[in-house]
Design an enzyme around this catalytic site. Structure first.
Site, PDB file in Angstrom:
ATOM      1  N   GLY A 213       0.852  -1.141  -0.015  1.00  0.00           N
ATOM      2  CA  GLY A 213       0.155  -0.209  -0.253  1.00  0.00           C
ATOM      3  C   GLY A 213       0.657   1.243   0.047  1.00  0.00           C
ATOM      4  O   GLY A 213       1.799   1.340  -0.644  1.00  0.00           O
ATOM      5  N   SER A 214       0.464   2.363   0.493  1.00  0.00           N
ATOM      6  CA  SER A 214       0.905   3.548   0.458  1.00  0.00           C
ATOM      7  C   SER A 214       2.210   3.685   1.407  1.00  0.00           C
ATOM      8  O   SER A 214       1.973   3.014   2.552  1.00  0.00           O
ATOM      9  CB  SER A 214      -0.248   4.458   0.625  1.00  0.00           C
ATOM     10  N   THR A 217       0.439   4.836   5.093  1.00  0.00           N
ATOM     11  CA  THR A 217      -0.150   3.496   5.939  1.00  0.00           C
ATOM     12  C   THR A 217       0.986   2.533   6.415  1.00  0.00           C
ATOM     13  O   THR A 217       1.090   2.026   7.368  1.00  0.00           O
ATOM     14  CB  THR A 217      -1.113   2.833   5.024  1.00  0.00           C
ATOM     15  N   GLY A 218       1.917   2.496   5.386  1.00  0.00           N
ATOM     16  CA  GLY A 218       3.101   1.577   5.490  1.00  0.00           C
ATOM     17  C   GLY A 218       3.636   2.067   7.064  1.00  0.00           C
ATOM     18  O   GLY A 218       4.038   1.047   7.716  1.00  0.00           O
ATOM     19  N   LYS A 220       2.222   3.558   9.551  1.00  0.00           N
ATOM     20  CA  LYS A 220       1.653   3.359  10.828  1.00  0.00           C
ATOM     21  C   LYS A 220       1.640   1.807  10.857  1.00  0.00           C
ATOM     22  O   LYS A 220       1.780   1.061  12.115  1.00  0.00           O
ATOM     23  CB  LYS A 220       0.114   3.628  10.504  1.00  0.00           C
ATOM     24  N   GLU A 235       5.544  -3.417   1.296  1.00  0.00           N
ATOM     25  CA  GLU A 235       5.708  -3.148  -0.173  1.00  0.00           C
ATOM     26  C   GLU A 235       4.766  -1.753  -0.547  1.00  0.00           C
ATOM     27  O   GLU A 235       3.846  -1.940  -0.474  1.00  0.00           O
ATOM     28  CB  GLU A 235       5.284  -4.224  -1.001  1.00  0.00           C
ATOM     29  N   CYS A 269       2.036   0.101  -9.004  1.00  0.00           N
ATOM     30  CA  CYS A 269       3.025   0.458  -8.226  1.00  0.00           C
ATOM     31  C   CYS A 269       4.322   0.779  -9.031  1.00  0.00           C
ATOM     32  O   CYS A 269       5.239   1.580  -8.923  1.00  0.00           O
ATOM     33  CB  CYS A 269       3.492  -0.429  -7.100  1.00  0.00           C
ATOM     34  N   GLU A 367       4.417  10.066  -5.816  1.00  0.00           N
ATOM     35  CA  GLU A 367       3.683   9.232  -6.541  1.00  0.00           C
ATOM     36  C   GLU A 367       2.364   9.877  -7.118  1.00  0.00           C
ATOM     37  O   GLU A 367       1.386  10.233  -6.657  1.00  0.00           O
ATOM     38  CB  GLU A 367       3.279   8.198  -5.700  1.00  0.00           C
TER      39      GLU A 367
HETATM   40  P1  NAD Z   1      -3.137   2.387   1.553  1.00  0.00           P
HETATM   41  O1  NAD Z   1      -2.051   2.612   2.195  1.00  0.00           O
HETATM   42  O2  NAD Z   1      -4.242   3.401   1.620  1.00  0.00           O
HETATM   43  O3  NAD Z   1      -4.276   0.965   1.687  1.00  0.00           O
HETATM   44  C1  NAD Z   1      -3.636  -0.285   1.695  1.00  0.00           C
HETATM   45  C2  NAD Z   1      -4.372  -1.153   2.783  1.00  0.00           C
HETATM   46  O4  NAD Z   1      -4.242  -0.820   4.141  1.00  0.00           O
HETATM   47  C3  NAD Z   1      -5.742  -1.053   2.655  1.00  0.00           C
HETATM   48  O5  NAD Z   1      -6.162  -2.576   2.763  1.00  0.00           O
HETATM   49  C4  NAD Z   1      -6.117  -0.293   3.771  1.00  0.00           C
HETATM   50  O6  NAD Z   1      -7.575  -0.524   4.271  1.00  0.00           O
HETATM   51  C5  NAD Z   1      -5.200  -0.590   4.755  1.00  0.00           C
HETATM   52  N1  NAD Z   1      -5.082   0.352   5.953  1.00  0.00           N
HETATM   53  C6  NAD Z   1      -5.390   1.721   5.889  1.00  0.00           C
HETATM   54  N2  NAD Z   1      -4.827   2.087   7.077  1.00  0.00           N
HETATM   55  C7  NAD Z   1      -4.474   1.154   8.108  1.00  0.00           C
HETATM   56  C8  NAD Z   1      -3.901   1.286   9.376  1.00  0.00           C
HETATM   57  N3  NAD Z   1      -3.784   2.164  10.013  1.00  0.00           N
HETATM   58  N4  NAD Z   1      -3.343   0.024   9.601  1.00  0.00           N
HETATM   59  C9  NAD Z   1      -3.496  -1.310   8.748  1.00  0.00           C
HETATM   60  N5  NAD Z   1      -4.068  -1.156   7.430  1.00  0.00           N
HETATM   61  C10 NAD Z   1      -4.537   0.148   7.098  1.00  0.00           C
HETATM   62  O7  NAD Z   1      -2.911   1.959  -0.187  1.00  0.00           O
HETATM   63  P2  NAD Z   1      -3.891   2.053  -1.460  1.00  0.00           P
HETATM   64  O8  NAD Z   1      -4.222   3.430  -1.709  1.00  0.00           O
HETATM   65  O9  NAD Z   1      -4.811   1.162  -1.122  1.00  0.00           O
HETATM   66  O10 NAD Z   1      -3.022   1.508  -2.436  1.00  0.00           O
HETATM   67  C11 NAD Z   1      -2.152   2.250  -3.212  1.00  0.00           C
HETATM   68  C12 NAD Z   1      -0.788   2.324  -3.202  1.00  0.00           C
HETATM   69  O11 NAD Z   1      -0.248   0.980  -2.804  1.00  0.00           O
HETATM   70  C13 NAD Z   1       0.097   3.019  -3.890  1.00  0.00           C
HETATM   71  O12 NAD Z   1       1.032   3.835  -3.030  1.00  0.00           O
HETATM   72  C14 NAD Z   1       0.878   1.950  -4.673  1.00  0.00           C
HETATM   73  O13 NAD Z   1       2.073   2.295  -5.122  1.00  0.00           O
HETATM   74  C15 NAD Z   1       1.003   1.015  -3.479  1.00  0.00           C
HETATM   75  N6  NAD Z   1       1.103  -0.340  -4.229  1.00  0.00           N
HETATM   76  C16 NAD Z   1       2.435  -0.983  -3.865  1.00  0.00           C
HETATM   77  C17 NAD Z   1       2.777  -2.166  -4.472  1.00  0.00           C
HETATM   78  C18 NAD Z   1       4.224  -2.997  -4.311  1.00  0.00           C
HETATM   79  O14 NAD Z   1       4.419  -4.156  -4.537  1.00  0.00           O
HETATM   80  N7  NAD Z   1       5.165  -2.015  -3.912  1.00  0.00           N
HETATM   81  C19 NAD Z   1       1.817  -2.911  -5.401  1.00  0.00           C
HETATM   82  C20 NAD Z   1       0.630  -2.341  -5.486  1.00  0.00           C
HETATM   83  C21 NAD Z   1       0.274  -0.977  -4.728  1.00  0.00           C
END
Ligand code: NAD
Length: 479
Positions: A213-214, A217-218, A220, A235, A269, A367
């Site tokens: 994810g982002s 969030t990563g 946290k 990731e 990503c 990004e």
């Molecule tokens: P996000 O960080 O908003 O959410 C990702 C996940 O985290 C969701 O399931 C969400 O519900 C959960 N989440 C949110 N807050 C949380 C918390 N406090 N504690 C635990 N979990 C929580 O990301 P997104 O907007 O869903 O995804 C897009 C991002 O993901 C982009 O930055 C993209 O580059 C990245 N991404 C990375 C890869 C990789 O392999 N490196 C692959 C795909 C996407």
């Protein structure tokens, strides 16, 4: 704040309507689920590898049988028709591929021999699966990213609980049916729906966590995992650079850059998010890129036609617009495309090329996650490498040069985990073959690809046997 038991609405990215709801488990129910999985994992982890593989292969068959329903659900959530219907088959390939490679790579990781320090001591390694793995995944590739880490973890012998993004959770229902078709698997694999609160609660329950994810969030998630001292494999996002040299075949370069920038509406990503082109070929490259960009059509109104679908996450359109506005306000030029447009409740954007960009602009540093290709000229190879490495991120990169050797020379100096040579955005190619680490903010916690993609789900133990008399304290004297 809504109670955890409350339903959450899910937006349809083509109509803009909330037409689906998910119900997160209460903390108590989540705890019960995790306890059930833990109990079942004991037998799952103790099964011979060949038996776990046989179960996983039955799951692959079940996914194949339900592929249409899974693809249909994902197509509604993402707004993408073709790719969504390919994903179940990609997951099936992933299961079969890991099942094929797992025995040999586990075998290679099992070490035995004689100690080089104590010649009387023999040792043997043991791989003990992490009992319960949590997976938290994003919206941009719902089914694929929910299962990318779960598949090797299950083969390793872990139980897995997956919490996909609340933005795109529709695939869970049809996928759960495939899991239910394989009772041995259903005992150790569970999908739960919910938002960040459920994600946080999950971290409190598991023994290791894979997060995609982002960065925000990563961070946290990393803190929560650190508080519990559990391994966290993170990731995150990227700002992938592509370098196009003076000697590059410009048609090849424009084809690779465009596809890797706009495929899946740029919501990958490892999308190409910034391009550095040698000044001698800059104008010719931009011309080709614009020509090719202008041939692409929005996938509207028919989701089965066109090339660029809607933004899956409605807020992303505003972020992409803001990046373009910021760039234009600071002197960038729009070569084609432009702002997002609203069609039938969805937000779309044509392939957009920006020139005269600088690293003072968000579109070159943050990004963007949209179908946008900012192009910047460079004078020397050193400058190109410095610009490409001037980033908070370091997920992947690309070099398109006169030949592979020239591209490799530059690629070796780029601070990114996966560097495509003579193409761009092909990171997935090495999924089970080669390891890669993310640089900077793009990731933490060891490679999700190559042998480590599976071996990281084991705790490595060593059993040591002393074949001589143990050292005697009386004989040792004072330490
Ligand atoms: P996000 O960080 O908003 O959410 C990702 C996940 O985290 C969701 O399931 C969400 O519900 C959960 N989440 C949110 N807050 C949380 C918390 N406090 N504690 C635990 N979990 C929580 O990301 P997104 O907007 O869903 O995804 C897009 C991002 O993901 C982009 O930055 C993209 O580059 C990245 N991404 C990375 C890869 C990789 O392999 N490196 C692959 C795909 C996407």
């Amino acid at each position: 704040m809504a109670a955890a038991e409350d339903r959450l609405p899910v937006r349809n990215p083509r109509t803009g309507d909330n037409d689906y709801w998910i119900t997160p488990p209460s903390p108590k129910r989540l705890h019960e689920i995790c306890q059930e999985l833990r109990a079942a994992q004991v037998a799952w982890g103790a099964r011979p590898l060949a038996e776990r593989i046989a179960v996983m292969l039955r799951w692959a068959d079940a996914i194949e049988r339900h592929a249409q329903a899974i693809g249909d659900a994902e197509a509604i959530d993402t707004g993408r028709w073709k790719l969504s219907h390919q994903v179940p088959h990609m997951v099936v390939d992933g299961i079969r591929g890991w099942c094929k490679s797992a025995p040999a790579l586990i075998d290679r990781a099992l070490l035995s021999g004689t100690s080089t320090i104590y010649p009387n001591v023999s040792f043997q390694s043991q791989l003990k699966p992490i009992p319960l793995l949590g997976v938290i995944s994003p919206w941009n590739h719902p089914f694929l990213l929910a299962t990318l880490d779960a598949i090797p973890a299950l083969i390793a012998g872990c139980a897995v609980v997956v919490k996909p993004s609340e933005i795109a959770p529709r695939f869970v229902e049809p996928v759960q049916r495939t899991v239910d078709d394989v009772p041995e698997l259903a005992a150790v694999l569970r999908f739960i729906t919910g938002d960040g609160r459920t994600g946080q609660a999950l971290i409190e329950e598991v023994d290791a966590l894979c997060f995609t994810g982002s960065v925000g969030t990563g961070r946290k998630v990393a803190v929560a995992c650190a508080n519990r001292f559990i391994p966290a494999f993170l990731e995150m996002g990227g700002k992938d650079a592509a370098v196009v040299t003076a000697t590059a075949d410009l048609d090849r370069a424009a084809t690779a850059v465009l596809r890797s920038s706009v495929f899946a509406t740029g919501q990958i990503c490892f999308s190409t998010e910034r391009v550095y082109v040698h000044e001698s070929v800059h104008d010719a490259f931009v011309q080709k890129l614009v020509e090719k960009s202008n041939q692409l059509e929005l996938s509207y109104p028919d989701p089965r036609r066109g090339h660029i679908g809607p933004f899956t996450f409605v807020r992303q359109a505003a972020i992409v617009d803001a990046h373009i506005d910021d760039a234009l306000a600071q002197g960038a030029r729009l070569a084609c495309g432009g702002k997002s447009e609203q069609l039938g409740g969805g937000h779309y954007m044509r392939a957009t090329v920006l020139t005269e960009v600088t690293h003072a602009m968000k579109v070159m540093t943050e990004e963007t996650f949209g179908p946008v290709t900012p192009v910047m000229r460079y004078r020397t190879e050193e400058e190109a490498i410095a610009l490409a490495n001037d980033s908070d991120y370091g997920l992947s990169a690309a070099v398109i040069a006169g030949d592979v050797e020239e591209a490799r020379r530059i690629g070796e100096r780029l601070d990114a985990g996966a560097v495509a040579l003579q193409d761009a955005g092909i990171t997935i190619a090495i999924l089970r073959d080669a390891e890669k680490n993310s640089f900077n903010l793009s990731g933490m916690g060891g490679s999700r690809m190559g042998p480590n993609g599976l071996l990281r789900f084991y705790r490595k133990k060593a059993l040591m046997a002393n074949h001589a008399a143990p050292a005697d304290m009386l004989a040792l004297g004072e330490a």
